[in-house]
Design a protein around this motif. Structure first.
Motif, PDB file in Angstrom:
ATOM      1  N   ILE A  83       0.882  -1.330  -0.011  1.00 58.90           N
ATOM      2  CA  ILE A  83      -0.022  -0.113   0.098  1.00 58.90           C
ATOM      3  C   ILE A  83       0.855   1.142   0.158  1.00 58.90           C
ATOM      4  CG2 ILE A  83      -1.694   1.296   1.302  1.00 58.90           C
ATOM      5  CD1 ILE A  83      -2.909  -1.459   2.514  1.00 58.90           C
ATOM      6  N   ALA A  84       2.044   1.157   0.714  1.00 56.16           N
ATOM      7  CA  ALA A  84       2.677   2.368   1.049  1.00 56.16           C
ATOM      8  C   ALA A  84       3.398   2.741  -0.453  1.00 56.16           C
ATOM      9  CB  ALA A  84       3.800   2.202   2.174  1.00 56.16           C
ATOM     10  N   GLU A  85       3.821   1.491  -1.160  1.00 60.42           N
ATOM     11  CA  GLU A  85       4.630   1.582  -2.247  1.00 60.42           C
ATOM     12  C   GLU A  85       3.559   2.117  -3.344  1.00 60.42           C
ATOM     13  OE1 GLU A  85       6.772  -1.165  -5.688  1.00 60.42           O
ATOM     14  OE2 GLU A  85       6.212  -2.129  -3.603  1.00 60.42           O
ATOM     15  N   LYS A  86       2.145   1.902  -3.302  1.00 57.97           N
ATOM     16  CA  LYS A  86       1.533   2.378  -4.437  1.00 57.97           C
ATOM     17  C   LYS A  86       1.125   3.690  -4.300  1.00 57.97           C
ATOM     18  CE  LYS A  86       1.202  -1.210  -6.933  1.00 57.97           C
ATOM     19  NZ  LYS A  86       1.731  -1.492  -8.405  1.00 57.97           N
ATOM     20  N   PHE A  87       1.022   4.125  -2.818  1.00 61.98           N
ATOM     21  CA  PHE A  87       0.678   5.454  -2.467  1.00 61.98           C
ATOM     22  C   PHE A  87       1.893   6.308  -2.994  1.00 61.98           C
ATOM     23  CE2 PHE A  87       0.370   9.024   0.417  1.00 61.98           C
ATOM     24  CZ  PHE A  87      -0.910   9.262   0.403  1.00 61.98           C
ATOM     25  N   GLY A 103      -2.676   4.948  13.930  1.00 65.67           N
ATOM     26  CA  GLY A 103      -1.379   5.324  13.736  1.00 65.67           C
ATOM     27  C   GLY A 103      -1.142   5.532  12.217  1.00 65.67           C
ATOM     28  N   VAL A 104      -2.043   6.100  11.435  1.00 65.11           N
ATOM     29  CA  VAL A 104      -1.651   6.439  10.075  1.00 65.11           C
ATOM     30  C   VAL A 104      -1.009   7.822  10.005  1.00 65.11           C
ATOM     31  CG1 VAL A 104      -2.745   6.682   7.741  1.00 65.11           C
ATOM     32  CG2 VAL A 104      -3.327   5.048   9.495  1.00 65.11           C
ATOM     33  N   THR A 105       0.042   7.893   9.126  1.00 64.78           N
ATOM     34  CA  THR A 105       0.723   9.308   8.715  1.00 64.78           C
ATOM     35  C   THR A 105       0.999   9.231   7.334  1.00 64.78           C
ATOM     36  OG1 THR A 105       1.833   9.000  11.014  1.00 64.78           O
ATOM     37  CG2 THR A 105       2.911  10.309   9.424  1.00 64.78           C
ATOM     38  N   ILE A 106       0.674  10.323   6.819  1.00 63.44           N
ATOM     39  CA  ILE A 106       1.044  10.905   5.636  1.00 63.44           C
ATOM     40  C   ILE A 106       2.010  11.889   5.343  1.00 63.44           C
ATOM     41  CG2 ILE A 106      -0.024  11.713   3.392  1.00 63.44           C
ATOM     42  CD1 ILE A 106      -2.659  10.569   3.947  1.00 63.44           C
TER      43      ILE A 106
END
Length: 271
Positions: free
Chosen positions: A16-20, A48-51
């Protein structure tokens, strides 16, 4: 409650992080667990979600939330009804920045093109259990003007949102500004009613209280209170403020205020 057991979203955090990052150029991290449910609620719960911030805006996260929960009832979806549970956002932190060139740290997230194939959600088919925001904070750093504003300790709660029914709203927060140099402790409660067909909106009763402090405030601090009932009629372009009781800096204003031509640059005011 039925949870997805054969597919654990926590196993796909790195994907998910890679696609984001591919789509936005930003980082996203998950410090806690992600939970997906199917029945009776189709929902997502995460901790605990951080953008990350946009490139060039430093290491301070753009957005962080300690806990997020969004879910919609499964069976009514089959009848094109949208029964959404209370949306919960706990520990939300948003940092907004405009750099010296006028570029903002959300420009890359805004798409100005409309999707012509999209359809509007029918409001009569939507039921929202409410909004529950706790311990939220927002900051605005304008590096062009040097202005900096922050909102902290924000708590916001609404009652159930059902089309045509009144909505109860409560809000508390602390605010700080450096231009002018002020601090404010704000409390707001009200009930909002609306008639979309006739473009009539009622905010009644309205109770607003604020402790305003700063070096340019008389005696460095003052209490401001406002109780009233407000009706806005956009069809007739009028606003009526009735049962007014406003107190600030030792002055008291009571009565009724009528405003006409509210959509014009110079509305008319009658007291």
């Amino acid at each position: 409650m039925i949870y997805i057991s054969t597919l654990d979203p926590n196993d796909y955090k790195s994907l998910i992080a890679e696609k984001f990052r591919e789509e936005t150029g930003r980082t996203i991290t998950f410090d806690g667990d992600i939970t997906i449910s199917i029945y009776p609620w189709l929902g997502l719960e995460s901790n605990g979600v951080t953008i990350g911030n946009a490139p060039g805006f430093g290491d301070t996260p753009f957005l962080h939330t300690d806990h997020t929960m969004v879910r919609i009832k499964f069976m009514p979806l089959l009848r094109e009804k949208y029964e959404i549970d209370t949306v919960r956002l706990y520990g939300l932190s948003v940092n907004l920045i405009k750099d010296e060139t006028g570029r903002t740290n959300w420009d890359d997230l805004v798409n100005g093109e409309e999707d012509e194939g999209s359809s509007n959600l029918p409001l009569a088919a939507l039921v929202l259990g409410g909004v529950d925001i706790r311990d939220a904070s927002f900051s605005w750093d304008d590096q062009v003007s040097g202005a900096h504003y922050t909102i902290s300790n924000m708590m916001m709660k609404t009652g159930e949102l059902v089309y045509g029914e009144p909505i109860d709203v409560s809000l508390t927060m602390d605010a700080v500004s450096n231009q002018p140099e002020l601090t404010a402790d704000v409390t707001f409660t009200s009930t909002i009613s609306y008639d979309l067909d006739n473009e009539i909106y009622d905010i009644a009763p309205l109770d607003f209280r604020m402790i305003l402090a700063g070096p340019n405030v008389p005696q460095n601090s003052t209490d401001i209170t406002l109780q009233s009932a407000i009706r806005i009629n956009l069809d007739y372009e009028t606003m009526t403020v009735s049962n007014l009781d406003f107190n600030a800096l030792g002055a008291n204003l009571t009565g009724t205020i009528n405003v006409s031509n509210i959509l014009d640059e110079k509305p008319s005011l009658q007291t």
